[in-house]
Write a protein that holds these residues in place. Structure first.
Motif, PDB file in Angstrom:
ATOM      1  N   THR A  75      52.655  35.520  36.721  1.00 47.91           N
ATOM      2  CA  THR A  75      51.848  36.708  36.453  1.00 47.91           C
ATOM      3  C   THR A  75      51.209  36.808  35.069  1.00 47.91           C
ATOM      4  N   HIS A  76      51.431  36.067  34.128  1.00 46.11           N
ATOM      5  CA  HIS A  76      51.010  36.264  32.765  1.00 46.11           C
ATOM      6  C   HIS A  76      51.540  35.039  32.022  1.00 46.11           C
ATOM      7  N   PRO A  99      46.756  34.237  36.913  1.00 46.17           N
ATOM      8  CA  PRO A  99      45.622  34.978  36.726  1.00 46.17           C
ATOM      9  C   PRO A  99      44.571  34.379  36.078  1.00 46.17           C
ATOM     10  N   GLU A 115      41.502  40.494  40.663  1.00 42.20           N
ATOM     11  CA  GLU A 115      41.926  41.709  41.549  1.00 42.20           C
ATOM     12  C   GLU A 115      40.855  41.760  42.807  1.00 42.20           C
ATOM     13  N   ILE A 128      46.490  40.693  45.051  1.00 41.11           N
ATOM     14  CA  ILE A 128      46.205  40.436  43.702  1.00 41.11           C
ATOM     15  C   ILE A 128      45.814  41.804  42.875  1.00 41.11           C
ATOM     16  N   GLU A 130      45.243  43.408  39.227  1.00 45.86           N
ATOM     17  CA  GLU A 130      45.130  43.189  37.687  1.00 45.86           C
ATOM     18  C   GLU A 130      45.861  44.366  37.293  1.00 45.86           C
ATOM     19  N   HIS A 138      47.150  40.090  32.585  1.00 45.94           N
ATOM     20  CA  HIS A 138      48.561  40.294  33.458  1.00 45.94           C
ATOM     21  C   HIS A 138      48.085  40.867  34.953  1.00 45.94           C
ATOM     22  N   ILE A 139      48.597  40.038  35.845  1.00 41.88           N
ATOM     23  CA  ILE A 139      48.268  40.632  37.270  1.00 41.88           C
ATOM     24  C   ILE A 139      50.006  40.884  37.804  1.00 41.88           C
TER      25      ILE A 139
END
Length: 275
Positions: A75-76, A99, A115, A128, A130, A138-139
């Motif tokens: 996610t990040h 991401p 996204e 996805i 964002e 971050h997603i």
């Protein structure tokens, strides 16, 4: 598998249609208070891990269940969410996905996500979203067929992540975006912060009976060495002050009646930082 048989007077046609069952999702505690998650598809045998901060903890669960890791989802970029990436990738030749905005900060990221894009994991489509704020790229990962949302450090049970890189407007927009998903969505977040978040939430929203009930449930789960996640989005929307910024009671409690929601969020986040 579902077998559909379609007949007519002239011919008989048989079509095969695969039925996708919800993913098996296993919560794996790592490090001091992190969670990563194993996602397993029974039909294909494919297994993904979300945000593996520690490879050893993941390997232990994989071995116990005789699962083969095929995918790594991030996610990040924070180390407590990616520290196990390279070891797991080497051990299993897993595909590393994350991401696009953080591709320079996640070593060996192979499939960058943005996204609006989707990824097909063994027939399970992940959407996805964002969600900047905690980090700028971050997603969050949403599996509609399993009603599961992996929020990393954006949305926690009864709270939200610290605002390290993004702005208050970005973070609040991210939370509003997640709140629009179906109420039945299960929230899988990156840390076991729920008890601390509950204490802060009650200090702000002390008349909220749903919050008091949730806080009691949280304490009972922890007393029995059980994780407090996943939580339901419907419950979060009723109890999480960071999803209730537009409720006048939240603004009143922090001395921001009539203020812009972004200003209210920024003040609430600052108060939580110093709680």
């Amino acid at each position: 598998m579902v077998l559909n048989i379609i007949t007519s007077s002239k011919n008989c046609r048989i079509s095969l249609k695969m039925q996708v069952f919800p993913l098996q999702i296993v919560t794996v505690p790592t490090l001091l208070d992190n969670y990563c998650y194993l996602l397993h598809d029974e039909i294909s045998g494919s297994t993904a891990v979300v945000d593996p901060g520690d490879a050893d903890a993941v390997e232990t669960v994989l071995a116990g269940r005789h699962w083969k890791l095929t995918h790594i989802l991030n996610t990040h970029h924070h180390l407590d969410h990616i520290n196990g990436n390279l070891i797991l990738k080497k051990n299993h030749n897993a595909i590393l996905i994350g991401p696009k905005a953080e591709i320079s900060r996640i070593p060996n990221l192979e499939i960058p996500l943005v996204e609006g894009s989707t990824y097909d994991f063994a027939g399970h489509i992940v959407s996805i979203l964002e969600t900047p704020g905690h980090t700028i790229g971050h997603i969050s990962l949403y599996f509609a067929d399993s009603q599961a949302l992996f929020t990393g450090d954006t949305l926690f049970s009864l709270g939200c992540g610290k605002m390290f890189e993004g702005t208050a407007r970005q973070f609040l927009d991210s939370l509003f975006k997640l709140s629009k998903l179906p109420d039945s969505t299960k929230i899988y977040c990156g840390h076991e912060y729920t008890a601390s978040n509950a204490r802060f939430a009650i200090s702000i929203d002390y008349s909220n009976e749903d919050l008091k009930k949730r806080s009691k449930e949280v304490n009972e789960l922890l007393d029995n060495n059980q994780p407090t996640v996943p939580s339901l989005l419907s419950i979060e929307k009723a109890t999480n002050p960071f999803l209730r910024i537009k409720d006048p009671k939240i603004a009143l409690a922090i001395g921001k009646s009539g203020a812009d929601p972004v200003e209210i969020f920024a003040e609430l986040r600052m108060l939580k930082d110093n709680f």
